[in-house]
Design a protein around this motif. Structure first.
Motif, PDB file in Angstrom:
ATOM      1  N   MET A 181       0.857  -1.180   0.000  1.00  0.00           N
ATOM      2  CA  MET A 181       0.000   0.000   0.000  1.00  0.00           C
ATOM      3  C   MET A 181       0.894   1.232   0.000  1.00  0.00           C
ATOM      4  SD  MET A 181      -3.126  -1.089   2.503  1.00  0.00           S
ATOM      5  CE  MET A 181      -2.135  -1.086   3.971  1.00  0.00           C
ATOM      6  N   ALA A 182       0.914   1.926  -1.115  1.00  0.00           N
ATOM      7  CA  ALA A 182       1.822   3.052  -1.248  1.00  0.00           C
ATOM      8  C   ALA A 182       1.378   4.255  -0.434  1.00  0.00           C
ATOM      9  CB  ALA A 182       1.937   3.433  -2.725  1.00  0.00           C
ATOM     10  N   SER A 183       0.079   4.464  -0.313  1.00  0.00           N
ATOM     11  CA  SER A 183      -0.413   5.642   0.396  1.00  0.00           C
ATOM     12  C   SER A 183      -1.784   5.368   0.954  1.00  0.00           C
ATOM     13  CB  SER A 183      -0.474   6.844  -0.555  1.00  0.00           C
ATOM     14  OG  SER A 183      -1.159   7.916   0.042  1.00  0.00           O
ATOM     15  N   LEU A 184      -2.091   5.945   2.115  1.00  0.00           N
ATOM     16  CA  LEU A 184      -3.431   5.798   2.668  1.00  0.00           C
ATOM     17  C   LEU A 184      -4.443   6.574   1.851  1.00  0.00           C
ATOM     18  CD1 LEU A 184      -2.881   5.922   6.533  1.00  0.00           C
ATOM     19  CD2 LEU A 184      -2.977   3.968   5.010  1.00  0.00           C
ATOM     20  N   ASP A 185      -3.983   7.479   0.980  1.00  0.00           N
ATOM     21  CA  ASP A 185      -4.885   8.233   0.115  1.00  0.00           C
ATOM     22  C   ASP A 185      -5.044   7.568  -1.246  1.00  0.00           C
ATOM     23  OD1 ASP A 185      -5.219  10.253   2.039  1.00  0.00           O
ATOM     24  OD2 ASP A 185      -3.346  11.200   1.411  1.00  0.00           O
ATOM     25  N   ASP A 186      -4.314   6.508  -1.496  1.00  0.00           N
ATOM     26  CA  ASP A 186      -4.312   5.845  -2.782  1.00  0.00           C
ATOM     27  C   ASP A 186      -5.290   4.673  -2.774  1.00  0.00           C
ATOM     28  OD1 ASP A 186      -3.720   4.978  -5.304  1.00  0.00           O
ATOM     29  OD2 ASP A 186      -1.810   4.045  -4.769  1.00  0.00           O
ATOM     30  N   GLY A 187      -6.581   4.986  -2.910  1.00  0.00           N
ATOM     31  CA  GLY A 187      -7.595   3.951  -3.007  1.00  0.00           C
ATOM     32  C   GLY A 187      -8.151   3.460  -1.693  1.00  0.00           C
ATOM     33  N   TRP A 188      -7.645   3.949  -0.570  1.00  0.00           N
ATOM     34  CA  TRP A 188      -8.141   3.535   0.739  1.00  0.00           C
ATOM     35  C   TRP A 188      -8.905   4.685   1.378  1.00  0.00           C
ATOM     36  CZ3 TRP A 188      -7.399  -1.427   2.712  1.00  0.00           C
ATOM     37  CH2 TRP A 188      -6.537  -2.236   1.969  1.00  0.00           C
ATOM     38  N   GLU A 189     -10.021   4.364   2.016  1.00  0.00           N
ATOM     39  CA  GLU A 189     -10.838   5.387   2.658  1.00  0.00           C
ATOM     40  C   GLU A 189     -11.305   4.903   4.021  1.00  0.00           C
ATOM     41  OE1 GLU A 189     -15.172   5.149   0.945  1.00  0.00           O
ATOM     42  OE2 GLU A 189     -13.769   4.832  -0.735  1.00  0.00           O
ATOM     43  N   PRO A 190     -11.707   5.819   4.903  1.00  0.00           N
ATOM     44  CA  PRO A 190     -12.150   5.398   6.235  1.00  0.00           C
ATOM     45  C   PRO A 190     -13.395   4.525   6.176  1.00  0.00           C
ATOM     46  CG  PRO A 190     -11.675   7.747   6.189  1.00  0.00           C
ATOM     47  CD  PRO A 190     -11.662   7.279   4.763  1.00  0.00           C
ATOM     48  N   LEU A 191     -13.440   3.540   7.065  1.00  0.00           N
ATOM     49  CA  LEU A 191     -14.609   2.690   7.249  1.00  0.00           C
ATOM     50  C   LEU A 191     -15.085   2.892   8.679  1.00  0.00           C
ATOM     51  CD1 LEU A 191     -16.514   0.404   6.259  1.00  0.00           C
ATOM     52  CD2 LEU A 191     -14.816  -1.231   7.109  1.00  0.00           C
ATOM     53  N   GLU A 192     -16.205   3.590   8.816  1.00  0.00           N
ATOM     54  CA  GLU A 192     -16.735   3.922  10.139  1.00  0.00           C
ATOM     55  C   GLU A 192     -18.127   3.346  10.303  1.00  0.00           C
ATOM     56  OE1 GLU A 192     -16.385   8.161  10.564  1.00  0.00           O
ATOM     57  OE2 GLU A 192     -14.227   8.149  10.153  1.00  0.00           O
ATOM     58  N   PHE A 193     -18.585   3.270  11.559  1.00  0.00           N
ATOM     59  CA  PHE A 193     -19.823   2.584  11.865  1.00  0.00           C
ATOM     60  C   PHE A 193     -20.766   3.484  12.670  1.00  0.00           C
ATOM     61  CE2 PHE A 193     -16.312  -0.384  11.585  1.00  0.00           C
ATOM     62  CZ  PHE A 193     -16.768  -1.262  10.614  1.00  0.00           C
ATOM     63  N   PRO A 194     -22.080   3.349  12.441  1.00  0.00           N
ATOM     64  CA  PRO A 194     -23.046   4.158  13.194  1.00  0.00           C
ATOM     65  C   PRO A 194     -22.919   3.924  14.698  1.00  0.00           C
ATOM     66  CG  PRO A 194     -24.109   3.035  11.348  1.00  0.00           C
ATOM     67  CD  PRO A 194     -22.734   2.455  11.462  1.00  0.00           C
ATOM     68  N   ASN A 195     -23.063   4.997  15.452  1.00  0.00           N
ATOM     69  CA  ASN A 195     -23.085   4.965  16.923  1.00  0.00           C
ATOM     70  C   ASN A 195     -21.737   4.638  17.556  1.00  0.00           C
ATOM     71  OD1 ASN A 195     -25.925   5.427  16.807  1.00  0.00           O
ATOM     72  ND2 ASN A 195     -26.254   3.236  16.518  1.00  0.00           N
ATOM     73  N   ILE A 196     -20.672   4.562  16.760  1.00  0.00           N
ATOM     74  CA  ILE A 196     -19.334   4.380  17.321  1.00  0.00           C
ATOM     75  C   ILE A 196     -18.533   5.639  17.021  1.00  0.00           C
ATOM     76  CG2 ILE A 196     -17.198   3.044  17.267  1.00  0.00           C
ATOM     77  CD1 ILE A 196     -18.796   0.597  16.539  1.00  0.00           C
ATOM     78  N   THR A 197     -18.308   6.426  18.056  1.00  0.00           N
ATOM     79  CA  THR A 197     -17.639   7.718  17.873  1.00  0.00           C
ATOM     80  C   THR A 197     -16.138   7.652  18.141  1.00  0.00           C
ATOM     81  OG1 THR A 197     -18.181   8.330  20.156  1.00  0.00           O
ATOM     82  CG2 THR A 197     -19.734   8.993  18.435  1.00  0.00           C
TER      83      THR A 197
END
Length: 210
Positions: free
Chosen positions: A1-17
């Motif tokens: 994985m060359a960069s966290l901006d290169d095709g990867w995005e955050p995966l977040e869940f409802p009600n978990i802050t």
């Protein structure tokens, strides 16, 4: 994985802050992702559209600082892992009931995002024996596969290779639909524990012919 901006995005869940933290670091000349989790949950996902038969071998290496004392893949209170890789497959509406189709349509209308279908979770487990397949305690649409278990290899890099098609057949009894995403996740929202994990060299490739 060359960069966290290169095709990867955050995966977040409802009600978990409270979110896990991910950063790209250099270790012994290699670029790897370091994850830290402390009572929270989130991941990184790359969206895909791949026929599993064309690239059935998923390979990666990972390392964890510790396993969770309260971790137990068999119940909701222990459904946390210092490291996991999540494979999401295309939703197959023809195999779903009316209420499931309606719920998914509502999500699509409200949020403009299609939910995936079945999923495989490759986990670094605590008590689940290595090699074990078990339904997730929250949903039988997700099957957990312990590729590492316990603290025997804590602090060491471990290289893993898995045949996605074979694992899906064992988990769900049929051939898999297209792969829609691969995610990494270190989570501790159920146990409230802490851990660090490192992920590297994640790749999909064709199976080698004999």
């Amino acid at each position: 994985m060359a960069s966290l901006d290169d095709g990867w995005e955050p995966l977040e869940f409802p009600n978990i802050t409270q979110l896990s933290h991910y950063e790209l670091i250099s270790e012994n000349g290699s670029r790897v992702v370091k994850a830290e989790t402390s009572g929270g949950a989130s991941g990184l996902i790359t969206r895909l559209d791949i026929e599993p038969e064309s690239s059935p071998i998923l390979a990666w290496r990972w390392k964890v600082s510790n396993v969770f004392k309260k971790g137990d893949a068999r119940n909701k209170a222990g459904d946390d892992y210092p490291a996991r890789i999540y494979i999401a497959f295309e939703f197959e509406p023809e195999k779903a009931g009316f209420f499931e189709r309606a719920k998914r349509k509502t999500v699509e209308v409200l949020f403009g995002e299609k939910l995936p279908g079945n999923a495989l979770n490759y986990i670094w487990a605590n008590t689940l024996p290595e090699g074990e397949f078990i339904a997730n305690p929250y949903t039988d649409k997700t099957v957990m596969i312990a590729v590492n278990s316990g603290s025997g290899n804590v602090g060491e890099w471990v290289a893993i290779e898995r045949d996605i098609v074979a694992d899906y057949r064992q988990a769900f009894g049929e051939n898999p639909p297209p792969i829609r995403g691969i995610a990494i996740m270190s989570d501790s929202d159920n146990t409230g524990e802490q851990a660090s994990a490192w992920y590297g060299d994640i790749s999909l490739s064709k199976a080698k012919k004999d």
